[in-house]
Design a protein around this motif. Structure first.
Motif, PDB file in Angstrom:
ATOM      1  N   ILE A 184      -4.944  -4.331 -13.532  1.00 13.98           N
ATOM      2  CA  ILE A 184      -4.561  -3.926 -12.180  1.00 13.98           C
ATOM      3  C   ILE A 184      -5.732  -3.166 -11.583  1.00 13.98           C
ATOM      4  CG2 ILE A 184      -2.992  -2.523 -10.783  1.00 13.98           C
ATOM      5  CD1 ILE A 184      -0.841  -3.042 -12.849  1.00 13.98           C
ATOM      6  N   VAL A 185      -6.050  -3.464 -10.332  1.00 20.31           N
ATOM      7  CA  VAL A 185      -7.143  -2.793  -9.634  1.00 20.31           C
ATOM      8  C   VAL A 185      -6.547  -1.860  -8.582  1.00 20.31           C
ATOM      9  CG1 VAL A 185      -9.273  -3.092  -8.321  1.00 20.31           C
ATOM     10  CG2 VAL A 185      -8.539  -4.876  -9.909  1.00 20.31           C
ATOM     11  N   TYR A 186      -7.039  -0.630  -8.547  1.00 23.49           N
ATOM     12  CA  TYR A 186      -6.601   0.368  -7.566  1.00 23.49           C
ATOM     13  C   TYR A 186      -7.732   0.595  -6.567  1.00 23.49           C
ATOM     14  CZ  TYR A 186      -2.906   1.320 -10.908  1.00 23.49           C
ATOM     15  OH  TYR A 186      -1.830   1.192 -11.741  1.00 23.49           O
ATOM     16  N   PHE A 187      -7.385   0.500  -5.300  1.00 30.49           N
ATOM     17  CA  PHE A 187      -8.358   0.696  -4.224  1.00 30.49           C
ATOM     18  C   PHE A 187      -7.974   1.920  -3.410  1.00 30.49           C
ATOM     19  CE2 PHE A 187      -8.149  -3.866  -4.949  1.00 30.49           C
ATOM     20  CZ  PHE A 187      -9.473  -4.263  -4.929  1.00 30.49           C
ATOM     21  N   GLU A 188      -8.968   2.709  -3.017  1.00 32.70           N
ATOM     22  CA  GLU A 188      -8.773   3.742  -1.991  1.00 32.70           C
ATOM     23  C   GLU A 188      -9.319   3.127  -0.724  1.00 32.70           C
ATOM     24  OE1 GLU A 188     -10.810   7.876  -0.921  1.00 32.70           O
ATOM     25  OE2 GLU A 188      -9.678   7.942  -2.814  1.00 32.70           O
TER      26      GLU A 188
ATOM     27  N   PRO B  47       0.832  -1.211   0.000  1.00 34.77           N
ATOM     28  CA  PRO B  47       0.000   0.000   0.000  1.00 34.77           C
ATOM     29  C   PRO B  47       0.864   1.259   0.000  1.00 34.77           C
ATOM     30  CG  PRO B  47      -0.366  -1.304   2.000  1.00 34.77           C
ATOM     31  CD  PRO B  47       0.678  -1.988   1.200  1.00 34.77           C
ATOM     32  N   ARG B  48       0.310   2.324  -0.538  1.00 39.94           N
ATOM     33  CA  ARG B  48       0.972   3.625  -0.583  1.00 39.94           C
ATOM     34  C   ARG B  48       0.062   4.668   0.040  1.00 39.94           C
ATOM     35  NH1 ARG B  48       5.683   1.678  -1.350  1.00 39.94           N
ATOM     36  NH2 ARG B  48       6.182   0.956  -3.409  1.00 39.94           N
ATOM     37  N   GLY B  49       0.664   5.732   0.550  1.00 40.33           N
ATOM     38  CA  GLY B  49      -0.107   6.830   1.124  1.00 40.33           C
ATOM     39  C   GLY B  49      -0.529   6.537   2.547  1.00 40.33           C
ATOM     40  N   GLY B  50      -1.565   7.245   2.981  1.00 42.22           N
ATOM     41  CA  GLY B  50      -2.096   7.060   4.315  1.00 42.22           C
ATOM     42  C   GLY B  50      -1.402   7.876   5.381  1.00 42.22           C
TER      43      GLY B  50
ATOM     44  N   GLN C 201      -5.786  13.628   3.944  1.00 37.95           N
ATOM     45  CA  GLN C 201      -6.045  13.966   2.543  1.00 37.95           C
ATOM     46  C   GLN C 201      -5.283  13.049   1.582  1.00 37.95           C
ATOM     47  OE1 GLN C 201      -4.617  15.969   4.815  1.00 37.95           O
ATOM     48  NE2 GLN C 201      -3.186  17.408   3.922  1.00 37.95           N
ATOM     49  N   HIS C 202      -4.461  12.131   2.111  1.00 38.54           N
ATOM     50  CA  HIS C 202      -3.739  11.144   1.309  1.00 38.54           C
ATOM     51  C   HIS C 202      -4.116   9.741   1.795  1.00 38.54           C
ATOM     52  CE1 HIS C 202      -0.504  14.491   1.100  1.00 38.54           C
ATOM     53  NE2 HIS C 202      -1.351  14.613   0.098  1.00 38.54           N
ATOM     54  N   PRO C 203      -5.283   9.233   1.371  1.00 37.50           N
ATOM     55  CA  PRO C 203      -5.727   7.923   1.869  1.00 37.50           C
ATOM     56  C   PRO C 203      -4.819   6.793   1.367  1.00 37.50           C
ATOM     57  CG  PRO C 203      -7.120   8.646   0.082  1.00 37.50           C
ATOM     58  CD  PRO C 203      -6.194   9.789   0.399  1.00 37.50           C
ATOM     59  N   VAL C 204      -4.911   5.673   2.018  1.00 35.88           N
ATOM     60  CA  VAL C 204      -4.142   4.495   1.607  1.00 35.88           C
ATOM     61  C   VAL C 204      -4.652   4.015   0.246  1.00 35.88           C
ATOM     62  CG1 VAL C 204      -3.615   2.097   2.169  1.00 35.88           C
ATOM     63  CG2 VAL C 204      -3.721   3.798   3.985  1.00 35.88           C
ATOM     64  N   ILE C 205      -3.703   3.789  -0.676  1.00 37.13           N
ATOM     65  CA  ILE C 205      -4.018   3.259  -1.998  1.00 37.13           C
ATOM     66  C   ILE C 205      -3.416   1.863  -2.091  1.00 37.13           C
ATOM     67  CG2 ILE C 205      -3.752   3.543  -4.503  1.00 37.13           C
ATOM     68  CD1 ILE C 205      -5.488   5.724  -3.206  1.00 37.13           C
ATOM     69  N   ASN C 206      -4.267   0.882  -2.369  1.00 43.44           N
ATOM     70  CA  ASN C 206      -3.820  -0.497  -2.559  1.00 43.44           C
ATOM     71  C   ASN C 206      -3.918  -0.849  -4.034  1.00 43.44           C
ATOM     72  OD1 ASN C 206      -3.474  -1.777   0.229  1.00 43.44           O
ATOM     73  ND2 ASN C 206      -5.424  -0.700   0.411  1.00 43.44           N
ATOM     74  N   ARG C 207      -3.001  -1.701  -4.497  1.00 41.49           N
ATOM     75  CA  ARG C 207      -3.016  -2.161  -5.892  1.00 41.49           C
ATOM     76  C   ARG C 207      -2.951  -3.676  -5.909  1.00 41.49           C
ATOM     77  NH1 ARG C 207       2.113   0.144  -8.218  1.00 41.49           N
ATOM     78  NH2 ARG C 207       2.796  -0.248  -6.095  1.00 41.49           N
TER      79      ARG C 207
END
Length: 109
Positions: free
Chosen positions: A82-86, A62-65, A69-75
């Motif tokens: 590729i699926v991107y999740f907030e 995961p990135r961010g978090g 204002q920078h939620p965790v982004i999972n790929r």
């Protein structure tokens, strides 16, 4: 001297226009093929994606978090997309390539 440069500049401009027109056509074709694929849709939960598409090939770190204002982004990586999740919900899904004959961008040397 200016008259010698004009044909060169005109040829260069024509080459740029021709190459961008080809790129636009390829992008449109890719978009059409991508829209025909059954990709996860925005708003689906991680559980819904996994139950419908199976276990992903890999779940990337995961990135961010670090700030609200920078939620965790999972790929999640599947064979063809590729699926991107907030946090835990899909925000986008992108095809890796539209078909096996697609070359994609040239590698950077």
């Amino acid at each position: 001297m200016t008259f010698r440069l004009f044909p060169l500049l005109a040829a260069l401009a024509l080459a740029v226009v021709a190459s961008s027109a080809t790129a636009d056509t390829l992008l449109m074709e890719r978009t059409q093929k991508e829209s025909a694929m059954a990709l996860p849709t925005r708003g689906m939960s991680m559980n819904q994606v996994e139950s419908r598409y199976g276990t992903p090939r890999s779940k990337l770190d995961p990135r961010g978090g670090n700030k609200p204002q920078h939620p965790v982004i999972n790929r999640w990586e599947y064979d063809n997309f590729i699926v991107y999740f907030e946090r835990t919900h899909v925000i986008d899904a992108v095809a890796k390539r539209a078909d096996a004959s697609e070359l994609g961008p040239k590698p950077v040397n």
